[in-house]
Design a protein around this motif. Structure first.
Motif, PDB file in Angstrom:
ATOM      1  N   GLN A 878      44.083  57.362   0.556  1.00  0.00           N
ATOM      2  CA  GLN A 878      43.047  58.060   1.333  1.00  0.00           C
ATOM      3  C   GLN A 878      43.595  58.764   2.583  1.00  0.00           C
ATOM      4  N   GLN A 879      44.859  59.149   2.543  1.00  0.00           N
ATOM      5  CA  GLN A 879      45.430  59.854   3.693  1.00  0.00           C
ATOM      6  C   GLN A 879      44.950  61.304   3.726  1.00  0.00           C
ATOM      7  N   ALA A 880      45.130  61.938   4.855  1.00  0.00           N
ATOM      8  CA  ALA A 880      44.825  63.358   4.988  1.00  0.00           C
ATOM      9  C   ALA A 880      45.920  64.169   4.295  1.00  0.00           C
ATOM     10  N   VAL A 881      45.505  65.146   3.492  1.00  0.00           N
ATOM     11  CA  VAL A 881      46.447  66.017   2.783  1.00  0.00           C
ATOM     12  C   VAL A 881      46.098  67.462   3.113  1.00  0.00           C
ATOM     13  N   GLU A 882      47.087  68.192   3.660  1.00  0.00           N
ATOM     14  CA  GLU A 882      46.848  69.588   4.036  1.00  0.00           C
ATOM     15  C   GLU A 882      47.041  70.506   2.837  1.00  0.00           C
ATOM     16  N   VAL A 883      46.107  71.441   2.699  1.00  0.00           N
ATOM     17  CA  VAL A 883      46.167  72.436   1.620  1.00  0.00           C
ATOM     18  C   VAL A 883      46.188  73.829   2.246  1.00  0.00           C
ATOM     19  N   THR A 884      47.040  74.674   1.715  1.00  0.00           N
ATOM     20  CA  THR A 884      47.082  76.073   2.145  1.00  0.00           C
ATOM     21  C   THR A 884      46.727  76.952   0.954  1.00  0.00           C
ATOM     22  N   ALA A 885      45.710  77.783   1.154  1.00  0.00           N
ATOM     23  CA  ALA A 885      45.298  78.716   0.110  1.00  0.00           C
ATOM     24  C   ALA A 885      45.605  80.131   0.578  1.00  0.00           C
ATOM     25  N   LYS A 886      46.447  80.828  -0.189  1.00  0.00           N
ATOM     26  CA  LYS A 886      46.875  82.173   0.209  1.00  0.00           C
ATOM     27  C   LYS A 886      46.128  83.207  -0.612  1.00  0.00           C
ATOM     28  N   LYS A 887      45.408  84.097   0.090  1.00  0.00           N
ATOM     29  CA  LYS A 887      44.658  85.165  -0.569  1.00  0.00           C
ATOM     30  C   LYS A 887      45.605  86.237  -1.099  1.00  0.00           C
ATOM     31  N   GLU A 888      45.079  87.089  -1.986  1.00  0.00           N
ATOM     32  CA  GLU A 888      45.899  88.156  -2.566  1.00  0.00           C
ATOM     33  C   GLU A 888      46.365  89.144  -1.504  1.00  0.00           C
ATOM     34  N   ASN A 889      45.573  89.280  -0.413  1.00  0.00           N
ATOM     35  CA  ASN A 889      45.960  90.213   0.659  1.00  0.00           C
ATOM     36  C   ASN A 889      46.904  89.573   1.670  1.00  0.00           C
ATOM     37  N   GLY A 890      47.307  88.334   1.437  1.00  0.00           N
ATOM     38  CA  GLY A 890      48.249  87.656   2.315  1.00  0.00           C
ATOM     39  C   GLY A 890      47.615  86.724   3.321  1.00  0.00           C
ATOM     40  N   ASP A 891      46.283  86.810   3.520  1.00  0.00           N
ATOM     41  CA  ASP A 891      45.606  85.901   4.453  1.00  0.00           C
ATOM     42  C   ASP A 891      45.717  84.459   3.951  1.00  0.00           C
ATOM     43  N   GLU A 892      45.839  83.552   4.911  1.00  0.00           N
ATOM     44  CA  GLU A 892      45.964  82.146   4.543  1.00  0.00           C
ATOM     45  C   GLU A 892      44.797  81.332   5.088  1.00  0.00           C
ATOM     46  N   ILE A 893      44.312  80.396   4.263  1.00  0.00           N
ATOM     47  CA  ILE A 893      43.265  79.457   4.676  1.00  0.00           C
ATOM     48  C   ILE A 893      43.882  78.066   4.662  1.00  0.00           C
ATOM     49  N   HIS A 894      43.878  77.418   5.830  1.00  0.00           N
ATOM     50  CA  HIS A 894      44.425  76.066   5.928  1.00  0.00           C
ATOM     51  C   HIS A 894      43.260  75.086   6.052  1.00  0.00           C
ATOM     52  N   PHE A 895      43.262  74.055   5.247  1.00  0.00           N
ATOM     53  CA  PHE A 895      42.223  73.029   5.364  1.00  0.00           C
ATOM     54  C   PHE A 895      42.810  71.670   4.994  1.00  0.00           C
ATOM     55  N   VAL A 896      42.154  70.640   5.481  1.00  0.00           N
ATOM     56  CA  VAL A 896      42.629  69.271   5.267  1.00  0.00           C
ATOM     57  C   VAL A 896      41.668  68.542   4.339  1.00  0.00           C
ATOM     58  N   THR A 897      42.211  67.895   3.338  1.00  0.00           N
ATOM     59  CA  THR A 897      41.407  67.133   2.379  1.00  0.00           C
ATOM     60  C   THR A 897      41.730  65.645   2.518  1.00  0.00           C
ATOM     61  N   THR A 898      40.888  64.822   1.901  1.00  0.00           N
ATOM     62  CA  THR A 898      41.155  63.387   1.822  1.00  0.00           C
ATOM     63  C   THR A 898      41.712  63.076   0.446  1.00  0.00           C
ATOM     64  N   CYS A 899      42.850  62.428   0.426  1.00  0.00           N
ATOM     65  CA  CYS A 899      43.442  62.031  -0.849  1.00  0.00           C
ATOM     66  C   CYS A 899      42.608  60.893  -1.436  1.00  0.00           C
ATOM     67  N   ARG A 900      42.026  61.103  -2.623  1.00  0.00           N
ATOM     68  CA  ARG A 900      41.191  60.076  -3.235  1.00  0.00           C
ATOM     69  C   ARG A 900      41.992  59.179  -4.182  1.00  0.00           C
ATOM     70  N   ILE A 901      43.262  58.986  -3.849  1.00  0.00           N
ATOM     71  CA  ILE A 901      43.993  57.854  -4.398  1.00  0.00           C
ATOM     72  C   ILE A 901      43.644  56.700  -3.465  1.00  0.00           C
ATOM     73  N   ASP A 902      42.799  55.773  -3.926  1.00  0.00           N
ATOM     74  CA  ASP A 902      42.091  54.882  -3.013  1.00  0.00           C
ATOM     75  C   ASP A 902      42.814  53.586  -2.673  1.00  0.00           C
ATOM     76  N   THR A 903      43.767  53.160  -3.484  1.00  0.00           N
ATOM     77  CA  THR A 903      44.395  51.858  -3.260  1.00  0.00           C
ATOM     78  C   THR A 903      45.909  51.978  -3.375  1.00  0.00           C
ATOM     79  N   PRO A 904      46.642  51.009  -2.824  1.00  0.00           N
ATOM     80  CA  PRO A 904      48.108  51.062  -2.926  1.00  0.00           C
ATOM     81  C   PRO A 904      48.610  51.083  -4.361  1.00  0.00           C
ATOM     82  N   VAL A 905      47.960  50.329  -5.250  1.00  0.00           N
ATOM     83  CA  VAL A 905      48.444  50.319  -6.626  1.00  0.00           C
ATOM     84  C   VAL A 905      48.206  51.662  -7.298  1.00  0.00           C
TER      85      VAL A 905
END
Length: 926
Positions: A878-905
């Motif tokens: 459940q750590q924070a995972v950063e995602v970068t989405a690059k548009k066709e025109n070169g613009d970038e969208i940065h956003f942070v998601t929650t990793c839904r791997i929920d347990t150590p195992v």
């Protein structure tokens, strides 16, 4: 440390809880929960009963390695207000499978044996370590109906279509230990489990402990009605349990649901469960246990409890649990369980303080809901989701709204509406012109079975008494028979366009309907026995009669199905039917008589009698007393003893199957049903490190409530789809395609069928339905499968974008397996349903969740971007995972998601590329 404590630890009994219990079934070791309360580890007596079962499992299995003392302490100290966010191991006592999900599970076990040999290990290590039962119940299809010959015809077709699969399962029965098969034409897995397989208390090596299980079907929860802890998991997780792995889960919240009062006249258990489903969906119980309590339980039959428990997946809970009590024991007696077993259950649960009575203290719950059963109204649910309950009194008006708002059709205009549709110059507006031109309003003339009739929007073309939810409940099944008898007395008949069917969940249902004298009435109305299995609810409704199918397709009619099932998702029941409604068995019969959902059955006549007088539903509806008296007189324990005494023998067709033998399965390269999957081929001994996902493109972008049926359909295979073309290239004619569900042993079919639901709406292929996408590098619109091949050729990883409740529905492991084999590395959604999320992790696919308030739309993601997901080998649950989405025109969208791997195992599962990869590597090392 005292010498007594040291001895307890060295004997694998660290809390000194092991003790002896004498019963009519013999003397057994038990692990007393009150010992933990005596040690001050928690208030065990007020824990939810379901939590106590988890606690007993950890206490009994505490070995300081797989299950540690801290696990026991964490569960014993469970807090209702804020359960610790800790992972606990749960070792279920057994596993149940059905054949749609069971075949790929056995295929994986066979493939693991092959991989073990390739990697220099012992194939015998791949063997179930806990009892496993597979019930073949998902393969019978309603080809013939409304005829006494339907049962034998459908059984013959079932064996003709599925012989390869059945040979394979018979091989598995001989090749694996602890693996039993209940043959076709016996019953539905959950009803067989409830009436026969479940023992209440399990025993092994002289130890007695609560019966518990996981199953490869989401409706495994039906067994919660018997006080047995169990829920649905993906086939991948079930295989891990078979191989000795615990289920790892976060300590759950438990929602208490208080029931009081009794059902009023005219209401059924089906109406109750649709009400409960609606309430719990609104409350929000995904990932939580629900436990029922209150005085209403003292008046509720066990089949009614099982009906409520069955639909836990529909209200989103992990379980819908009813504790063991006096009604549990009465049910075990009524279903022919041996006296010794009943004594063991009673003695065990009373000794453990886990036997519910009216005087039992109310457990501590995380939150509480309440329902007076006296307020339950006759209900239906639809047209697309089981939680969308409709009062029967509102059904006609709701239909009119759905016809217009959901299905985009105009409704018949009254005078005022017509006036408003005329412009100032007296000319018809476009909307009015559409209404006049719509053939579904006036009706399309159809000739079928020597009759001519008009088919309109709302016509009920399927009326099916089907599904484990209701066919296990004698009160609603006998109510259907009584209503059929009463209708015939008044001269009513099924409408000629209705495909009617009766598919009970066990042969006992046939016995008690016959003893009650109701089978002839059901037969006369066209509800002849068509098979023992899921049939319509799983999508095996069979084809509509050709003239009706043609009229629907050519005129774009919005016709309906009414079924006593638990699932009514888009494209599931029949490819020609857009509106699907869940209802009680007697209401299924009533709608077959009416022939349309465009009717108010509470006020409008359902038909006319022999003298031309109006007949209303209330005139033919049986009373509660009549139903109860019929149940009491028609059911005997001997019926259960007789039918289940030879349940594993199967019909003659099963006995004649000649299956291969040997430890390793001999794969047939020409088979279109069973192939060795590629999961473990060329697998390295050690897993590579976790790395970032770079240069990913979006393959599929979908909205809210995308179900596992959308991702991996179980029903018909279209002949022009990638799977259909593959089968034809391999010599299979379209009439022999069978279904996706029956082909789950062949990854070539299932990968081509991933995201192939005819109702899937991929935002990357706007304006279309079905398995289409846009191959982004060229802008070409093509099938999702063909696009994935092109991406694979260029080494491009793929992602899926989704809304809320991604993966709702059945525990369908191929929804994750197919996603993985298409090359999808991550799914980014607003929220995930429990089973599908764990299945994705179990296949090495990364589930990422948008943060609160963010979504694809809020971030302006249209799916044409190139994605980079920042990961490293230190990944945490459940750590924070950063995602970068690059548009066709070169613009970038940065956003942070929650990793839904929920347990150590789960991190280890992901690191290894999947749960079975980790199990295989562990077995090799051991």
């Amino acid at each position: 440390m005292s010498s007594e404590k040291a001895d307890a630890m060295s004997s694998g009994n660290p809390f000194g809880a092991a003790d002896k219990l004498s019963t009519a079934a013999g003397e057994f070791t038990i692990h007393r929960l009150n010992k933990l309360q005596d040690e001050g580890l928690g208030d065990i007596a007020t824990l939810p009963f379901s939590i106590r079962v988890l606690l007993e499992s950890c206490l009994r299995n505490c070995d300081g390695f797989v299950v540690g003392e801290e696990d026991v302490r964490n569960i014993a100290g469970w807090s209702a207000d804020a359960p610790k966010s800790v992972e606990i191991p749960f070792k279920p006592g057994r596993v149940v499978l059905q054949d749609f999900t069971g075949v790929p599970a056995v295929v994986d076990l066979a493939a693991l044996r092959e991989a073990m040999v390739r990697m220099g290990g012992d194939p015998k290590k791949i063997n179930p370590l806990v009892p496993c039962d597979l019930v073949i119940d998902h393969s019978v299809q309603v080809d013939q109906f409304a005829t006494p010959l339907a049962l034998q015809f459908n059984v013959d077709k079932e064996f003709e279509r599925n012989r390869e699969r059945y040979e394979f399962l018979k091989w598995g029965q001989g090749a694996f230990k602890n693996f039993g098969v209940v043959p076709p034409a016996t019953g539905i897995v959950h009803q067989v489990n409830l009436e026969y397989l479940a023992s209440g208390v399990l025993t092994a090596d002289g130890t007695a402990y609560p019966d518990s299980l996981v199953g490869t079907d989401s409706h495994t929860t039906m067994i919660n009605g018997l006080g047995v802890v169990g829920w649905g998991v993906g086939g991948i997780e079930a295989e891990a349990v078979m191989l000795g792995q615990p289920i790892y889960m976060l300590l759950p919240e438990v929602v208490g649901f208080e029931l009081s009062g009794e059902l009023p006249e005219g209401a059924t258990a089906t109406d109750l469960v649709l009400t409960v489903t609606q309430m719990l969906r609104q409350h929000g119980v995904v990932g939580k246990f629900v436990e029922f309590f209150g005085p209403g339980l003292d008046h509720m039959s066990l089949p009614d409890r099982a009906t409520i428990a069955n639909m836990a997946p529909e209200y989103g809970a992990t379980m819908g649990f009813f504790p063991v009590d006096a009604e549990t024991l009465r049910y075990m007696e009524r279903t022919g369980r041996p006296k010794e077993q009943r004594d063991l259950v009673e003695r065990y649960y009373k000794e453990q303080g886990m036997f519910r009575t009216a005087e039992s203290p109310t457990p501590r719950f995380s939150s509480t809901l309440r329902l007076d059963l006296g307020n339950v109204e006759p209900s239906m649910a639809g047209p697309k989701r089981p939680q969308d309950r409709i009062d029967l009194t509102a059904m006609k008006s709701q239909w009119e709204q759905d016809l217009q708002n959901t299905f985009g059709k105009s409704t018949p205009a009254d005078d005022s509406t017509t006036t408003s549709m005329v412009d100032e110059g007296g000319h018809a507006t476009e909307a009015n012109a559409i209404a006049i031109a719509d053939p579904g309003l006036e009706g399309v003339e159809v000739e079928y079975s020597d009759e001519t009739f008009k088919l309109k929007h709302g016509a009920v073309v399927i009326a099916a008494i089907t599904s484990c939810t209701n066919t296990s409940n004698p009160s609603v099944m006998l109510a259907a028979g009584l209503l059929a008898r009463n209708a015939l007395k008044r001269g009513l008949q099924r409408q000629p366009w209705v495909k009617s069917s009766l598919a009970p969940g066990s042969r006992v249902v046939t016995d008690y309907l016959e003893k009650a004298g109701l089978t002839p009435s059901l037969d006369e109305l066209g509800f002849n026995l068509v098979g023992y299995g899921c049939t319509t609810c799983i999508g095996n409704s069979g084809p509509l009669p050709e003239p009706i199918a043609e009229a629907v397709q050519e005129n774009d009619l919005v016709v309906s199905a009414v079924l006593s099932g638990n699932r009514n998702f888009e494209g599931r029941i029949n490819q020609h039917i857009k509106a699907n409604y869940l209802a009680s068995p007697p209401l299924v019969v009533a709608y077959a008589l009416a022939g349309t959902v465009d009717i108010d059955l509470t006020h409008d006549p359902i038909g006319k009698d022999q003298d031309g007088n109006d007949v209303y539903l209330k005139d033919i509806w049986p009373s509660q007393k009549e139903i109860a008296d019929t149940v009491a007189s028609a059911l005997t324990p001997e019926m259960f003893e007789q039918q289940y005494g030879h349940a594993t023998e199967g019909p003659e067709e099963w006995k004649q199957i000649d299956a291969p033998t040997g430890e390793l399965y001999e794969w047939n390269a020409d088979s279109t049903y069973v192939q060795e999957p590629p999961f473990f081929v060329d697998m390295p001994t050690d897993p590579p490190p976790i790395e970032s996902i770079k240069g990913a493109r979006c393959l599929v972008s979908v909205g809210d409530s995308t179900t596992t049926d959308h991702i991996s359909p179980a029903g018909a295979i279209k002949k022009d789809s990638p799977a259909g073309l593959y089968l034809q290239e391999n010599g299979v004619a379209p009439q022999d395609f069978n279904s996706y569900g029956s082909r789950r042993g062949n990854d070539r079919v299932m990968t081509r069928g991933t995201f192939a639901n005819i109702r899937l709406r991929n935002l990357l292929a706007p304006g279309t339905e079905g398995g289409l996408t846009t191959y982004l590098p060229t802008g070409e619109q093509t099938s999702i499968y063909d696009a994935s091949l092109k991406y694979k050729e260029s080494g491009t990883p793929l992602v899926v974008l989704a809304g809320t409740e991604y993966g709702t529905g059945s525990s369908r492991d191929w929804a994750a397996k197919g996603t993985y084999l298409l090359g999808v590395r991550a799914v980014i959604a607003e929220s995930f349903e429990r089973i599908h999320r764990s299945n994705l992790v179990g296949m090495g696919v990364l589930p990422l969740q948008f943060r609160e308030g963010e979504s694809r739309d809020a971030l302006d993601l249209d799916g044409t971007e190139t994605f980079e997901i920042a990961l490293d080998d230190e990944l945490k649950p459940q750590q924070a995972v950063e995602v970068t989405a690059k548009k066709e025109n070169g613009d970038e969208i940065h956003f942070v998601t929650t990793c839904r791997i929920d347990t150590p195992v789960e991190v280890e599962y992901y690191r290894n590329g999947g749960i079975l990869h980790k199990v295989l590597r562990d077995l090799l090392k051991s």
